[in-house]
Write a protein that holds these residues in place. Structure first.
Motif, PDB file in Angstrom:
ATOM      1  N   ASP A   1       0.812  -1.226   0.000  1.00  0.00           N
ATOM      2  CA  ASP A   1       0.000   0.000   0.000  1.00  0.00           C
ATOM      3  C   ASP A   1       0.846   1.278   0.000  1.00  0.00           C
ATOM      4  O   ASP A   1       0.326   2.374   0.114  1.00  0.00           O
ATOM      5  CB  ASP A   1      -0.969   0.010   1.177  1.00  0.00           C
ATOM      6  CG  ASP A   1      -0.279   0.067   2.532  1.00  0.00           C
ATOM      7  OD1 ASP A   1       0.974   0.120   2.587  1.00  0.00           O
ATOM      8  OD2 ASP A   1      -0.985   0.051   3.547  1.00  0.00           O
TER       9      ASP A   1
ATOM     10  N   LYS B   1      -1.724   4.204   0.073  1.00  0.00           N
ATOM     11  CA  LYS B   1      -2.188   4.706  -1.220  1.00  0.00           C
ATOM     12  C   LYS B   1      -2.992   3.593  -1.880  1.00  0.00           C
ATOM     13  O   LYS B   1      -2.457   2.539  -2.196  1.00  0.00           O
ATOM     14  CB  LYS B   1      -1.004   5.092  -2.093  1.00  0.00           C
ATOM     15  CG  LYS B   1      -0.213   6.247  -1.529  1.00  0.00           C
ATOM     16  CD  LYS B   1       0.975   6.571  -2.395  1.00  0.00           C
ATOM     17  CE  LYS B   1       1.753   7.694  -1.794  1.00  0.00           C
ATOM     18  NZ  LYS B   1       2.999   7.298  -1.229  1.00  0.00           N
ATOM     19  N   ILE B   2      -4.253   3.859  -2.066  1.00  0.00           N
ATOM     20  CA  ILE B   2      -5.122   2.864  -2.690  1.00  0.00           C
ATOM     21  C   ILE B   2      -5.466   3.365  -4.081  1.00  0.00           C
ATOM     22  O   ILE B   2      -5.993   4.462  -4.252  1.00  0.00           O
ATOM     23  CB  ILE B   2      -6.394   2.652  -1.858  1.00  0.00           C
ATOM     24  CG1 ILE B   2      -6.015   2.203  -0.450  1.00  0.00           C
ATOM     25  CG2 ILE B   2      -7.307   1.650  -2.537  1.00  0.00           C
ATOM     26  CD1 ILE B   2      -7.180   2.120   0.500  1.00  0.00           C
ATOM     27  N   GLU B   3      -5.148   2.567  -5.065  1.00  0.00           N
ATOM     28  CA  GLU B   3      -5.443   2.926  -6.445  1.00  0.00           C
ATOM     29  C   GLU B   3      -6.593   2.057  -6.939  1.00  0.00           C
ATOM     30  O   GLU B   3      -6.578   0.840  -6.803  1.00  0.00           O
ATOM     31  CB  GLU B   3      -4.225   2.705  -7.322  1.00  0.00           C
ATOM     32  CG  GLU B   3      -3.054   3.614  -6.960  1.00  0.00           C
ATOM     33  CD  GLU B   3      -1.852   3.372  -7.849  1.00  0.00           C
ATOM     34  OE1 GLU B   3      -2.012   2.761  -8.923  1.00  0.00           O
ATOM     35  OE2 GLU B   3      -0.759   3.791  -7.462  1.00  0.00           O
ATOM     36  N   TYR B   4      -7.584   2.731  -7.505  1.00  0.00           N
ATOM     37  CA  TYR B   4      -8.721   2.019  -8.067  1.00  0.00           C
ATOM     38  C   TYR B   4      -8.609   2.016  -9.582  1.00  0.00           C
ATOM     39  O   TYR B   4      -8.246   3.009 -10.185  1.00  0.00           O
ATOM     40  CB  TYR B   4     -10.042   2.697  -7.657  1.00  0.00           C
ATOM     41  CG  TYR B   4     -10.306   2.631  -6.174  1.00  0.00           C
ATOM     42  CD1 TYR B   4     -10.811   1.458  -5.612  1.00  0.00           C
ATOM     43  CD2 TYR B   4     -10.048   3.708  -5.341  1.00  0.00           C
ATOM     44  CE1 TYR B   4     -11.054   1.377  -4.249  1.00  0.00           C
ATOM     45  CE2 TYR B   4     -10.285   3.643  -3.986  1.00  0.00           C
ATOM     46  CZ  TYR B   4     -10.788   2.472  -3.447  1.00  0.00           C
ATOM     47  OH  TYR B   4     -11.027   2.391  -2.107  1.00  0.00           O
ATOM     48  N   GLN B   5      -8.934   0.898 -10.158  1.00  0.00           N
ATOM     49  CA  GLN B   5      -8.975   0.804 -11.607  1.00  0.00           C
ATOM     50  C   GLN B   5     -10.406   0.518 -12.013  1.00  0.00           C
ATOM     51  O   GLN B   5     -11.079  -0.316 -11.403  1.00  0.00           O
ATOM     52  CB  GLN B   5      -8.071  -0.312 -12.112  1.00  0.00           C
ATOM     53  CG  GLN B   5      -6.604  -0.060 -11.864  1.00  0.00           C
ATOM     54  CD  GLN B   5      -5.751  -1.206 -12.388  1.00  0.00           C
ATOM     55  OE1 GLN B   5      -6.262  -2.259 -12.730  1.00  0.00           O
ATOM     56  NE2 GLN B   5      -4.455  -0.987 -12.448  1.00  0.00           N
ATOM     57  N   GLU B   6     -10.852   1.221 -13.051  1.00  0.00           N
ATOM     58  CA  GLU B   6     -12.195   0.949 -13.533  1.00  0.00           C
ATOM     59  C   GLU B   6     -12.214  -0.386 -14.241  1.00  0.00           C
ATOM     60  O   GLU B   6     -11.258  -0.765 -14.909  1.00  0.00           O
ATOM     61  CB  GLU B   6     -12.646   2.045 -14.496  1.00  0.00           C
ATOM     62  CG  GLU B   6     -13.137   3.281 -13.786  1.00  0.00           C
ATOM     63  CD  GLU B   6     -13.872   4.187 -14.735  1.00  0.00           C
ATOM     64  OE1 GLU B   6     -14.668   3.683 -15.551  1.00  0.00           O
ATOM     65  OE2 GLU B   6     -13.639   5.387 -14.639  1.00  0.00           O
ATOM     66  N   ALA B   7     -13.333  -1.074 -14.073  1.00  0.00           N
ATOM     67  CA  ALA B   7     -13.487  -2.357 -14.754  1.00  0.00           C
ATOM     68  C   ALA B   7     -13.596  -2.108 -16.253  1.00  0.00           C
ATOM     69  O   ALA B   7     -14.174  -1.118 -16.702  1.00  0.00           O
ATOM     70  CB  ALA B   7     -14.730  -3.072 -14.245  1.00  0.00           C
TER      71      ALA B   7
END
Length: 135
Positions: free
Chosen positions: A93, A120-126
Protein backbone atom coordinates in the motif's frame (compact mmCIF):
# COMPACT_ATOMS: atom_id res chain seq x y z
CA UNK A 1 5.85 -14.70 2.19
CA UNK A 2 3.36 -12.65 4.15
CA UNK A 3 4.58 -10.15 6.70
CA UNK A 4 3.39 -12.16 9.71
CA UNK A 5 5.40 -15.16 8.53
CA UNK A 6 8.49 -12.97 8.06
CA UNK A 7 8.10 -11.54 11.57
CA UNK A 8 7.60 -15.03 13.04
CA UNK A 9 10.62 -16.40 11.18
CA UNK A 10 12.78 -13.53 12.44
CA UNK A 11 11.48 -14.02 15.98
CA UNK A 12 12.39 -17.72 15.90
CA UNK A 13 15.77 -16.89 14.35
CA UNK A 14 16.47 -14.37 17.13
CA UNK A 15 15.42 -16.83 19.85
CA UNK A 16 17.64 -19.58 18.40
CA UNK A 17 20.56 -17.17 18.18
CA UNK A 18 19.93 -16.01 21.75
CA UNK A 19 20.16 -19.62 22.92
CA UNK A 20 16.53 -20.12 23.97
CA UNK A 21 15.97 -23.02 21.58
CA UNK A 22 19.43 -24.56 21.62
CA UNK A 23 18.66 -28.01 23.04
CA UNK A 24 18.78 -30.48 20.22
CA UNK A 25 19.17 -27.89 17.48
CA UNK A 26 22.85 -27.06 17.73
CA UNK A 27 23.85 -30.58 18.63
CA UNK A 28 21.67 -32.28 16.05
CA UNK A 29 19.63 -33.78 18.89
CA UNK A 30 22.22 -36.44 19.72
CA UNK A 31 22.48 -37.94 23.19
CA UNK A 32 26.03 -36.56 23.54
CA UNK A 33 24.50 -33.12 24.05
CA UNK A 34 22.92 -34.41 27.26
CA UNK A 35 26.01 -35.87 28.88
CA UNK A 36 27.49 -38.35 26.48
CA UNK A 37 28.45 -41.91 27.24
CA UNK A 38 29.61 -43.52 30.45
CA UNK A 39 32.18 -40.94 31.52
CA UNK A 40 29.53 -39.16 33.60
CA UNK A 41 28.94 -42.35 35.59
CA UNK A 42 32.59 -43.29 35.82
CA UNK A 43 33.78 -40.12 37.54
CA UNK A 44 34.84 -38.31 34.33
CA UNK A 45 33.56 -34.91 35.51
CA UNK A 46 36.98 -33.73 36.63
CA UNK A 47 38.29 -33.83 33.05
CA UNK A 48 35.35 -31.94 31.55
CA UNK A 49 36.37 -28.88 29.54
CA UNK A 50 33.85 -26.28 28.50
CA UNK A 51 34.54 -25.22 24.93
CA UNK A 52 31.87 -22.52 24.98
CA UNK A 53 32.74 -19.73 22.61
CA UNK A 54 31.20 -16.34 23.31
CA UNK A 55 28.71 -15.81 20.45
CA UNK A 56 29.17 -12.46 18.78
CA UNK A 57 28.19 -11.34 15.29
CA UNK A 58 26.52 -8.61 13.30
CA UNK A 59 25.13 -8.47 9.78
CA UNK A 60 23.06 -6.28 7.53
CA UNK A 61 21.65 -6.32 4.04
CA UNK A 62 19.43 -4.22 1.83
CA UNK A 63 17.41 -4.78 -1.34
CA UNK A 64 16.12 -2.07 -3.66
CA UNK A 65 14.64 -3.58 -6.82
CA UNK A 66 12.80 -0.97 -8.90
CA UNK A 67 11.55 -3.63 -11.31
CA UNK A 68 9.57 -5.57 -8.69
CA UNK A 69 9.18 -2.78 -6.15
CA UNK A 70 10.92 -4.89 -3.49
CA UNK A 71 12.49 -2.52 -0.97
CA UNK A 72 13.70 -3.89 2.36
CA UNK A 73 16.64 -3.94 4.74
CA UNK A 74 17.73 -5.66 7.93
CA UNK A 75 20.38 -5.21 10.60
CA UNK A 76 21.09 -7.56 13.50
CA UNK A 77 23.78 -7.99 16.09
CA UNK A 78 24.41 -10.46 18.88
CA UNK A 79 26.70 -10.28 21.86
CA UNK A 80 26.39 -13.28 24.16
CA UNK A 81 22.78 -13.83 25.18
CA UNK A 82 21.60 -10.49 23.81
CA UNK A 83 20.27 -10.08 20.24
CA UNK A 84 18.97 -6.85 18.79
CA UNK A 85 18.16 -5.59 15.37
CA UNK A 86 15.69 -4.00 13.04
CA UNK A 87 14.20 -4.47 9.62
CA UNK A 88 12.04 -2.42 7.33
CA UNK A 89 10.10 -3.14 4.19
CA UNK A 90 7.92 -1.31 1.70
CA UNK A 91 4.33 -2.56 1.95
CA UNK A 92 2.07 -3.03 -1.07
CA UNK A 93 0.00 0.00 0.00
CA UNK A 94 3.05 2.30 -0.19
CA UNK A 95 3.72 2.51 3.55
CA UNK A 96 7.00 1.43 5.14
CA UNK A 97 6.91 -0.96 8.09
CA UNK A 98 9.78 -0.71 10.59
CA UNK A 99 10.35 -3.40 13.22
CA UNK A 100 12.89 -2.99 16.02
CA UNK A 101 13.48 -6.08 18.12
CA UNK A 102 15.61 -7.41 20.94
CA UNK A 103 15.85 -10.67 22.81
CA UNK A 104 17.71 -11.73 25.92
CA UNK A 105 17.36 -14.42 28.55
CA UNK A 106 15.75 -12.07 31.08
CA UNK A 107 13.07 -10.33 28.98
CA UNK A 108 12.55 -12.76 26.11
CA UNK A 109 11.67 -11.46 22.65
CA UNK A 110 10.36 -7.89 22.39
CA UNK A 111 9.45 -6.07 19.18
CA UNK A 112 8.06 -2.66 18.35
CA UNK A 113 6.37 -2.13 15.00
CA UNK A 114 5.71 1.22 13.36
CA UNK A 115 4.48 2.39 9.98
CA UNK A 116 5.57 5.43 8.02
CA UNK A 117 3.43 7.05 5.34
CA UNK A 118 -0.19 6.96 4.34
CA UNK A 119 -1.67 4.00 2.46
CA UNK A 120 -2.19 4.71 -1.22
CA UNK A 121 -5.12 2.86 -2.69
CA UNK A 122 -5.44 2.93 -6.44
CA UNK A 123 -8.72 2.02 -8.07
CA UNK A 124 -8.97 0.80 -11.61
CA UNK A 125 -12.19 0.95 -13.53
CA UNK A 126 -13.49 -2.36 -14.75
CA UNK A 127 -13.08 -2.88 -18.46
CA UNK A 128 -16.33 -2.28 -20.32
CA UNK A 129 -17.04 -4.73 -23.12
CA UNK A 130 -19.78 -4.17 -25.67
CA UNK A 131 -21.98 -7.11 -26.52
CA UNK A 132 -21.80 -7.76 -30.23
CA UNK A 133 -24.47 -10.43 -30.37
CA UNK A 134 -22.20 -13.44 -30.90
CA UNK A 135 -19.25 -15.13 -29.28
Amino acid sequence: MCSVQVALALAIFACVNAGYLEHGLQSGGTIEHYGGGLEGYAGGHEDHKDYYAHPKYQFNYAVHDPHTGDVKQQYEERDGDSVKGSYSLKEADGTTRIVNYKADKHNGFEATVSKIGEPKIEYQEAAHHEYSGHY
